[in-house]
Every structure is written in structure tokens, then in C-alpha cells.
Write an enzyme that holds these catalytic residues in place. Structure first.
Site, short mmCIF file in Angstrom:
data_model
loop_
_atom_site.label_atom_id
_atom_site.label_comp_id
_atom_site.label_asym_id
_atom_site.label_seq_id
_atom_site.Cartn_x
_atom_site.Cartn_y
_atom_site.Cartn_z
N LEU A 237 0.70 0.51 -5.33
CA LEU A 237 -0.46 -0.20 -5.84
C LEU A 237 -0.91 -1.30 -4.89
O LEU A 237 -0.14 -2.20 -4.56
CB LEU A 237 -0.15 -0.79 -7.22
CG LEU A 237 -1.31 -1.51 -7.91
CD1 LEU A 237 -2.46 -0.55 -8.19
CD2 LEU A 237 -0.83 -2.15 -9.23
N ASP A 238 -2.17 -1.22 -4.44
CA ASP A 238 -2.81 -2.24 -3.60
C ASP A 238 -2.06 -2.50 -2.30
O ASP A 238 -2.13 -3.60 -1.75
CB ASP A 238 -2.96 -3.56 -4.38
CG ASP A 238 -3.95 -3.43 -5.54
OD1 ASP A 238 -4.88 -2.61 -5.43
OD2 ASP A 238 -3.78 -4.14 -6.54
N GLU A 239 -1.37 -1.49 -1.79
CA GLU A 239 -0.64 -1.68 -0.55
C GLU A 239 -0.96 -0.59 0.47
O GLU A 239 -0.20 -0.37 1.42
CB GLU A 239 0.87 -1.73 -0.82
CG GLU A 239 1.29 -2.96 -1.64
CD GLU A 239 2.80 -3.08 -1.78
OE1 GLU A 239 3.51 -2.36 -1.07
OE2 GLU A 239 3.24 -3.93 -2.57
#
Length: 294
Positions: A237-239
Site C-alpha cells: 500500500l502506497d509504496e
């Protein structure tokens, strides 16, 4: 979908973009330039980068060619060069607009910005549909003459919603999905299917200020820079690999509401540049990073 025929003429040769990555070794640039010369092509612009950390070489070449050269013939004849250097490569028509789906929830600033930039020709894309889990922006999207698809998402219907999205991607020949503040977590399965073809905009420099009310969190910490990050979506997530980031300096006197307004602007700028560069085939994946030939 049928491929459009070449529109090249002696006066206006067709424009193409070749992108490639491969293990770095001597002779790559010579092989590519020799191939283009022997094929009757003319190099308009060329950029390259050798990453000493990964041992990989990256290249983007914008070139032109007159009839009877076609993209199909170029792809077929370049395969031997690609195989000899173990390249991951692609050849695209430079003037062919990428087919895109935008996804949004209830924050519409990025959606509105992308719709307008596309209408005035600032983005080389064709927005074939907008998908949302709410109906807030149906009227806005309809005003642009673009199909709006309301696909509600709950814990029980998430798999069905993603299946409907993938069906839309396949039926419309979509090459890129843009999460323009779409506030739903994408499943690992969908991330794999759309790997390298789905972009998200995140408030702040990752991984700072995750969760609800990020700008209120930033205000509480007295930040001096407001940032936004456009990145590819992965199962982490979001990486995902970062494509572009934007910042704006702020002072101690700004309110949370003013930070939100500044944040909207930087989100729009970062996402628009990421979409433009991706659609112009300027972004190459380099593990967890990207090479951007902007």
C-alpha cells in the site's frame, strides 16, 4: 481492436518511440542506432541511463520513418536486436493517444484537472471512461461527453466491482488506469493484472501522514512543505515505484483548510505530469524505482 494504418508521407513521416531496458554492456547504443539507420529511420531525440547499482541500461529513442515502414514491421524486425541483448522493449506510435480510465471517489480536483487538460490537448490521452464508487461527479463527467460508470464497492462486493473494472479495461482496450483520488484499496490480484499500468496520487511524501485528514496531521506537526507523490500501484500500500513528486512551501500562519487547498494544487500537478510522462512512454521501471526521461 484493429491497428490504425500508418499515416506517414514524404512530407510528414510517422513518429515512433522505442523504449528498452536490459543488462548493461558495450554495443547497445550502436546496435540500436545501426538498426534504425538500416531501417531508413531518423533519430529525433535519444536519452539513455546506465544504473551502476542494478547493472541495467535504459533508453528512450524518438525517431521518424516514412512509408512503407509501419509499427508492425518495426516490431517484427527489431525483435532480433532485442533478443541479442536480452531487452525488455516496446515500440509505439508517438502520436497515438493512450486509452485511459480515470477512477475517483468524492474528491474531484484531480479528476477535473485531468479532464480539462485532456480537452485542451495538454495530455496525449483519450479518456474512455470514468469509474466511481459514488455518483458525485456524474454530471461533470457527462459534460465532457465521457461515459460514467457507477460501481459501488463494499466489503462483500469488492471482488465483483474489480471484475467489472477489468471487463471495462479489456472491452475498451485500456492501457492505463489512473486513481484520481479513488479512496479504495486495490486488491493484490488487481495490482498484478494491471502491474505498471495503474497510477495513484498520494498526499504527502510517502510514507508520511497516512490515513484520515493528512493535512490536519501535517498542520499539527508544523510542516513547512506540502507534498504529493504520484506512483505506480503495487500490492504494498502506497509504496509503489515513484514517478513524480511536487512540493509547495508553507508558513506557520496557514490553517488546515489552507493546507488542503495547497495540497489539492500539488496533487493535480504531480498526477498530471505522471500521466503525461507515462502516456509519452517516458517512464521505465527499475525495480522499486523508476527511470523518467522527462
Amino acid at each position: 481492436m484493429s491497428q490504425p494504418q500508418s499515416t506517414a508521407t514524404p512530407e510528414q513521416p510517422e513518429q515512433y518511440v522505442l523504449t528498452l531496458s536490459c543488462p548493461d554492456k558495450q554495443g547497445i547504443v550502436h546496435a540500436v542506432s545501426s538498426y534504425l539507420f538500416m531501417t531508413g529511420c531518423n533519430i529525433e531525440d535519444s536519452q539513455q541511463f546506465g544504473d551502476h547499482d542494478t547493472g541495467l541500461f535504459f533508453m528512450r529513442v524518438h525517431f521518424s520513418a516514412g512509408a512503407p515502414v509501419t509499427v508492425e514491421k518495426l516490431r517484427a524486425s527489431f525483435a532480433a536486436v532485442g533478443d541479442s541483448f536480452h531487452m525488455d522493449w516496446q515500440i509505439h506510435r508517438a502520436n497515438e493517444r493512450m486509452r485511459v480510465i480515470l477512477m475517483v471517489s468524492r474528491f474531484g480536483h484531480c479528476l477535473n484537472d485531468l479532464l480539462f487538460r485532456t480537452r485542451i490537448g495538454a495530455l496525449p490521452v483519450e479518456i474512455v471512461a470514468v469509474v466511481s464508487n459514488h455518483t458525485d461527479f456524474e454530471e461533470l463527467v457527462s459534460s465532457y461527453g465521457i461515459p460514467f460508470h457507477h460501481i459501488p464497492v463494499t466489503r462483500d462486493t469488492k471482488a465483483e466491482a474489480e471484475a467489472r473494472l477489468l471487463e471495462l479495461v479489456r472491452n475498451e482496450g485500456v492501457e492505463l488506469v489512473v486513481l484520481a483520488r479513488y479512496m479504495q484499496v486495490i486488491s493484490d490480484e488487481l495490482c498484478k493484472v494491471l502491474s505498471g499500468r495503474i497510477i495513484n496520487i498520494h498526499h504527502s511524501f510517502l510514507p508520511s501522514f497516512k490515513g484520515a485528514k493528512p493535512y490536519h496531521q501535517a498542520h499539527a506537526r508544523g510542516v513547512k512543505l506540502i507534498g504529493a507523490t504520484a506512483h505506480y500501484v503495487t500490492a504494498e500500500l502506497d509504496e509503489g515505484p515513484i514517478i513524480e513528486q511536487e512540493v509547495e512551501r508553507v508558513g506557520h500562519e496557514v490553517t488546515p483548510e489552507q493546507l488542503v487547498a495547497v495540497g489539492r494544487d500539488v496533487e493535480c500537478q504531480a498526477l498530471a505530469r505522471a500521466v503525461k510522462w507515462h502516456s509519452e512512454h517516458r517512464v521505465l521501471l527499475n525495480g522499486h524505482r523508476t527511470v523518467v526521461f522527462a
